[in-house]
Design an enzyme around this catalytic site. Structure first.
Site, PDB file in Angstrom:
ATOM      1  N   HIS A 197       0.804  -1.216   0.000  1.00 40.42           N
ATOM      2  CA  HIS A 197       0.000   0.000   0.000  1.00 40.42           C
ATOM      3  C   HIS A 197       0.839   1.269   0.000  1.00 40.42           C
ATOM      4  O   HIS A 197       0.294   2.376  -0.084  1.00 40.42           O
ATOM      5  CB  HIS A 197      -0.963   0.000   1.188  1.00 40.42           C
ATOM      6  CG  HIS A 197      -2.016  -1.066   1.085  1.00 40.42           C
ATOM      7  ND1 HIS A 197      -2.904  -1.136   0.048  1.00 40.42           N
ATOM      8  CD2 HIS A 197      -2.291  -2.135   1.873  1.00 40.42           C
ATOM      9  CE1 HIS A 197      -3.702  -2.181   0.208  1.00 40.42           C
ATOM     10  NE2 HIS A 197      -3.346  -2.815   1.310  1.00 40.42           N
ATOM     11  N   ARG A 244       7.115  -5.275   3.175  1.00 42.40           N
ATOM     12  CA  ARG A 244       5.826  -5.930   2.954  1.00 42.40           C
ATOM     13  C   ARG A 244       5.660  -6.010   1.446  1.00 42.40           C
ATOM     14  O   ARG A 244       5.735  -4.979   0.748  1.00 42.40           O
ATOM     15  CB  ARG A 244       4.651  -5.171   3.561  1.00 42.40           C
ATOM     16  CG  ARG A 244       3.331  -5.867   3.145  1.00 42.40           C
ATOM     17  CD  ARG A 244       2.132  -5.437   3.939  1.00 42.40           C
ATOM     18  NE  ARG A 244       1.703  -4.079   3.662  1.00 42.40           N
ATOM     19  CZ  ARG A 244       0.592  -3.549   4.185  1.00 42.40           C
ATOM     20  NH1 ARG A 244      -0.160  -4.244   5.024  1.00 42.40           N
ATOM     21  NH2 ARG A 244       0.268  -2.291   3.904  1.00 42.40           N
ATOM     22  N   ASP A 297      16.865 -10.859  -2.698  1.00 40.00           N
ATOM     23  CA  ASP A 297      18.158 -10.619  -3.347  1.00 40.00           C
ATOM     24  C   ASP A 297      18.655  -9.196  -3.077  1.00 40.00           C
ATOM     25  O   ASP A 297      19.855  -8.935  -3.016  1.00 40.00           O
ATOM     26  CB  ASP A 297      18.059 -10.846  -4.862  1.00 40.00           C
ATOM     27  CG  ASP A 297      17.939 -12.314  -5.236  1.00 40.00           C
ATOM     28  OD1 ASP A 297      18.171 -13.174  -4.367  1.00 40.00           O
ATOM     29  OD2 ASP A 297      17.616 -12.601  -6.413  1.00 40.00           O
ATOM     30  N   GLU A 353      -5.385 -11.524   8.260  1.00 38.80           N
ATOM     31  CA  GLU A 353      -6.221 -10.314   8.196  1.00 38.80           C
ATOM     32  C   GLU A 353      -7.566 -10.591   7.540  1.00 38.80           C
ATOM     33  O   GLU A 353      -8.174  -9.688   6.978  1.00 38.80           O
ATOM     34  CB  GLU A 353      -5.467  -9.169   7.512  1.00 38.80           C
ATOM     35  CG  GLU A 353      -4.778  -9.517   6.208  1.00 38.80           C
ATOM     36  CD  GLU A 353      -3.987  -8.348   5.605  1.00 38.80           C
ATOM     37  OE1 GLU A 353      -4.112  -7.209   6.064  1.00 38.80           O
ATOM     38  OE2 GLU A 353      -3.252  -8.601   4.641  1.00 38.80           O
ATOM     39  N   THR A 378      -7.272  -3.502   9.889  1.00 36.43           N
ATOM     40  CA  THR A 378      -8.364  -2.925   9.084  1.00 36.43           C
ATOM     41  C   THR A 378      -8.923  -3.951   8.101  1.00 36.43           C
ATOM     42  O   THR A 378     -10.138  -4.031   7.927  1.00 36.43           O
ATOM     43  CB  THR A 378      -7.936  -1.633   8.360  1.00 36.43           C
ATOM     44  OG1 THR A 378      -6.905  -1.910   7.414  1.00 36.43           O
ATOM     45  CG2 THR A 378      -7.462  -0.587   9.349  1.00 36.43           C
ATOM     46  N   ASP A 379      -8.066  -4.727   7.466  1.00 37.54           N
ATOM     47  CA  ASP A 379      -8.601  -5.777   6.596  1.00 37.54           C
ATOM     48  C   ASP A 379      -9.365  -6.814   7.412  1.00 37.54           C
ATOM     49  O   ASP A 379     -10.380  -7.352   6.948  1.00 37.54           O
ATOM     50  CB  ASP A 379      -7.477  -6.437   5.791  1.00 37.54           C
ATOM     51  CG  ASP A 379      -7.154  -5.652   4.523  1.00 37.54           C
ATOM     52  OD1 ASP A 379      -8.098  -5.235   3.838  1.00 37.54           O
ATOM     53  OD2 ASP A 379      -5.957  -5.449   4.225  1.00 37.54           O
TER      54      ASP A 379
HETATM   55  C1  3PY Z   1      -4.460  -3.719   7.555  1.00 40.62           C
HETATM   56  O1  3PY Z   1      -4.871  -3.020   8.492  1.00 40.62           O
HETATM   57  O2  3PY Z   1      -5.182  -4.476   6.907  1.00 40.62           O
HETATM   58  C2  3PY Z   1      -3.069  -3.664   7.166  1.00 40.62           C
HETATM   59  O3  3PY Z   1      -2.676  -4.380   6.283  1.00 40.62           O
HETATM   60  C3  3PY Z   1      -2.179  -2.696   7.856  1.00 40.62           C
HETATM   61  O4  3PY Z   1      -1.176  -2.263   7.033  1.00 40.62           O
HETATM   62 MG    MG Z   2      -4.155  -5.267   5.133  1.00 40.90          MG
END
Ligand code: 3PY
Ligand code: MG
Length: 249
Positions: free
Chosen positions: A46, A71, A85, A147, A172-173
């Site tokens: 993101h 990430r 790498d 998540e 949040t997800d």
């Molecule tokens: C979420 O809150 O889903 C995340 O991936 C935080 O970065």
């Molecule tokens: Mg997320």
């Protein structure tokens, strides 16, 4: 090979305070990495960051003792291998919902015989050392993002995958998948309950229990609950908050 300080600190019973980067700049990455974080994560999911920007940001983080992490945008072997790498010492992988997905994640990031990571550690040799190939499987940290409801339901199977070092909650997800309002400090009982279960099961396996937060106070709360890895605000949010406060003052 240079030791992964995350492993050493976790083994010593310490919690990891992680910085988070969404701005595609080696300079801001360097500024953030100098602030004393245990690790700093370059967010290619993101954040506004592509591979080339991430490469320079990993170099910038490596001017400090902070452990460089990424990430990745998705559970896709090509980008994970390129970032390994490039010298990342850990990968946080979004949306791990099943044992098969966890197995695919780990296999892409570990050299044979454990996995199928391809040989070619360009910058990783410079950062990690000449014996990188022999030791990378043992040093690199892999955290599966839990998540979704599916990830929660399949958690025991996910945690049984050898070579996975822990979980990382995206609050949040997780809330979205429960149909609840999003928050980095959730109060909804279903979301709080899910976070508690993920943390407790992960810790019961002796693995790293990580989560995103909305800043230092929530981070401290998470550590008190038993999380061992937590992220404070990202660079863009810190910049916005500070700029807004300066404007007001
Ligand atoms: C979420 O809150 O889903 C995340 O991936 C935080 O970065
Ligand atoms: Mg997320």
């Amino acid at each position: 090979m240079r030791k992964n300080a995350i492993r050493e600190k976790i083994a010593a019973g310490k919690a990891i305070v992680n910085g988070w980067l969404g701005i595609p700049s080696a300079y801001s990455a360097e500024v953030m990495a100098h602030q004393g974080f245990d690790s700093v994560t370059v967010d290619l999911q993101h954040g506004a960051i592509d591979y080339q920007a991430a490469f320079g940001m990993l170099q910038a983080i490596s001017t400090t003792a902070a452990v460089p992490l990424v990430r990745v945008p998705w559970n896709e072997p090509g980008i994970m291998m390129k970032l390994l790498d490039a010298g990342t010492y850990g990968i946080i992988c979004p949306m791990i919902n099943s044992k098969a997905e966890a197995e695919a994640f780990v296999a892409a990031c570990r050299y044979p015989p454990r996995g199928f990571r391809s040989n070619g550690p360009n910058r990783a040799l410079l950062y990690g050392g000449a014996d990188y190939l022999a030791n990378a499987n043992a040093e690199i940290v892999l955290l599966a993002m839990i998540e979704t409801k599916a990830g929660l339901e399949n958690l025991d199977a996910i945690l049984s995958v050898p070579g996975l070092d822990g979980t990382y909650i995206g609050p949040t997800d997780l809330a979205l998948s429960f149909g609840k309002p999003i928050s980095f400090d959730p109060t909804d009982p279903d979301v709080v309950g899910a976070m508690t279960t993920i943390r407790a099961k992960t810790r019961a396996k002796g693995l790293i229990a990580g989560t995103h937060t909305d800043g230092g106070a929530t981070c401290a709360k998470r550590f008190a609950e038993g999380f061992t890895f937590a992220t404070v605000l990202n660079d863009a949010r810190l910049l916005a908050n500070t700029a807004a406060a300066g404007e007001a003052g």
